[in-house]
Design a protein around this motif. Structure first.
Motif, mmCIF file in Angstrom:
data_model
loop_
_atom_site.group_PDB
_atom_site.id
_atom_site.type_symbol
_atom_site.label_atom_id
_atom_site.label_comp_id
_atom_site.label_asym_id
_atom_site.label_seq_id
_atom_site.Cartn_x
_atom_site.Cartn_y
_atom_site.Cartn_z
ATOM 1 N N ASN A 50 9.946 0.059 -3.181
ATOM 2 C CA ASN A 50 9.636 -1.494 -3.421
ATOM 3 C C ASN A 50 8.724 -1.867 -2.414
ATOM 4 O OD1 ASN A 50 10.788 -2.134 -0.720
ATOM 5 N ND2 ASN A 50 12.917 -1.559 -1.543
ATOM 6 N N MET A 51 8.033 -3.086 -2.637
ATOM 7 C CA MET A 51 6.933 -3.616 -1.985
ATOM 8 C C MET A 51 7.232 -4.059 -0.441
ATOM 9 S SD MET A 51 3.997 -4.480 -2.712
ATOM 10 C CE MET A 51 3.772 -4.619 -4.363
ATOM 11 N N PRO A 52 8.458 -4.474 -0.131
ATOM 12 C CA PRO A 52 8.440 -4.537 1.530
ATOM 13 C C PRO A 52 8.509 -3.189 2.219
ATOM 14 C CG PRO A 52 10.107 -5.903 0.257
ATOM 15 C CD PRO A 52 9.325 -5.106 -0.692
ATOM 16 N N GLU A 53 9.065 -2.220 1.437
ATOM 17 C CA GLU A 53 9.027 -0.982 2.041
ATOM 18 C C GLU A 53 7.626 -0.366 2.295
ATOM 19 O OE1 GLU A 53 11.086 3.157 0.583
ATOM 20 O OE2 GLU A 53 12.307 1.393 0.496
ATOM 21 N N MET A 54 6.765 -0.628 1.185
ATOM 22 C CA MET A 54 5.417 -0.072 1.089
ATOM 23 C C MET A 54 4.427 -0.938 2.280
ATOM 24 S SD MET A 54 2.368 -0.720 -1.664
ATOM 25 C CE MET A 54 1.945 -2.171 -0.746
ATOM 26 N N ASN A 70 -5.647 3.425 0.510
ATOM 27 C CA ASN A 70 -5.305 3.287 -1.065
ATOM 28 C C ASN A 70 -4.000 2.933 -0.920
ATOM 29 O OD1 ASN A 70 -4.889 3.749 -3.571
ATOM 30 N ND2 ASN A 70 -5.814 5.760 -3.673
ATOM 31 N N MET A 71 -3.845 1.709 -1.315
ATOM 32 C CA MET A 71 -2.430 1.072 -1.377
ATOM 33 C C MET A 71 -1.370 2.126 -2.591
ATOM 34 S SD MET A 71 -2.785 -0.803 0.924
ATOM 35 C CE MET A 71 -1.167 -1.596 1.021
ATOM 36 N N GLN A 72 -1.854 2.558 -3.416
ATOM 37 C CA GLN A 72 -1.161 3.673 -4.228
ATOM 38 C C GLN A 72 -0.583 4.638 -3.573
ATOM 39 O OE1 GLN A 72 -0.687 2.598 -7.451
ATOM 40 N NE2 GLN A 72 0.734 4.327 -7.586
ATOM 41 N N GLU A 82 5.622 -2.145 4.843
ATOM 42 C CA GLU A 82 6.184 -1.579 6.341
ATOM 43 C C GLU A 82 5.614 -0.195 6.686
ATOM 44 O OE1 GLU A 82 7.831 -1.833 9.919
ATOM 45 O OE2 GLU A 82 7.964 -3.303 8.362
ATOM 46 N N LEU A 83 5.512 0.582 5.776
ATOM 47 C CA LEU A 83 4.918 2.000 5.890
ATOM 48 C C LEU A 83 3.544 1.822 6.127
ATOM 49 C CD1 LEU A 83 5.120 5.034 5.809
ATOM 50 C CD2 LEU A 83 4.831 5.015 3.314
ATOM 51 N N PHE A 84 2.714 0.977 5.446
ATOM 52 C CA PHE A 84 1.434 0.545 5.747
ATOM 53 C C PHE A 84 1.167 0.176 7.078
ATOM 54 C CE2 PHE A 84 -1.885 -2.665 5.785
ATOM 55 C CZ PHE A 84 -3.121 -1.729 5.530
#
Length: 143
Positions: free
Chosen positions: A107-111, A97-99, A113-115
């Motif tokens: 931010n998107m790049p950080e998200m 779940n990307m949320q 990277e975590l994924f």
């Protein structure tokens, strides 16, 4: 199994046990017909509050190697299809779940990277013999 790789079928099981679930397993038949074809990449998109998470939970419960869903799907339309047993719980499945990732990052790049990090941890745990060109990247994988 893990949080993202090969989840169990508990989420879909809870949905099915509610009295308002309508059989949407025709989506599984549609997906099975496209496996290993040029049309194998599917996007299940729907408006907000129209069952995207439920559809994802259903597909994961059907395809995931992390559970046995034979009885769970026994009463639904897909159980009568020829492809039912052939594809049931036969695939490594990643559900995210990307949320969940977005809420933990700025931010998107950080998200992203975590994924990547979380999914790679689970993949490396399950498949330690696979050689990764770059253990921080999902692309450069050799088996």
């Amino acid at each position: 199994m893990g949080s993202y790789l090969n989840p169990d079928n508990k989420k879909f099981q809870r949905t099915v046990q509610s009295e308002i679930y309508a059989d949407k397993t025709g989506l599984i038949k549609f997906t099975n017909e496209r496996l290993n074809t040029a049309q194998q990449y599917l996007c299940v998109s729907r408006p907000r509050r129209f069952g995207k998470s439920t559809a994802a939970d259903m597909l994961a419960a059907y395809y995931s190697r992390g559970c046995d869903s034979q009885r769970l799907f026994a009463g639904f339309e897909i159980a009568g299809e020829e492809s039912f047993s052939r594809n049931l719980n036969q695939y490594d499945t990643i559900v995210a779940n990307m949320q969940e990732f977005l809420s933990r990052t700025e931010n998107m790049p950080e998200m992203l990277e975590l994924f990547k990090r979380r999914v790679l941890w689970e993949l490396l745990e399950k498949y330690p013999y696979v050689w990764y060109f770059d253990k921080t990247d999902l692309i450069g994988v050799n088996v």
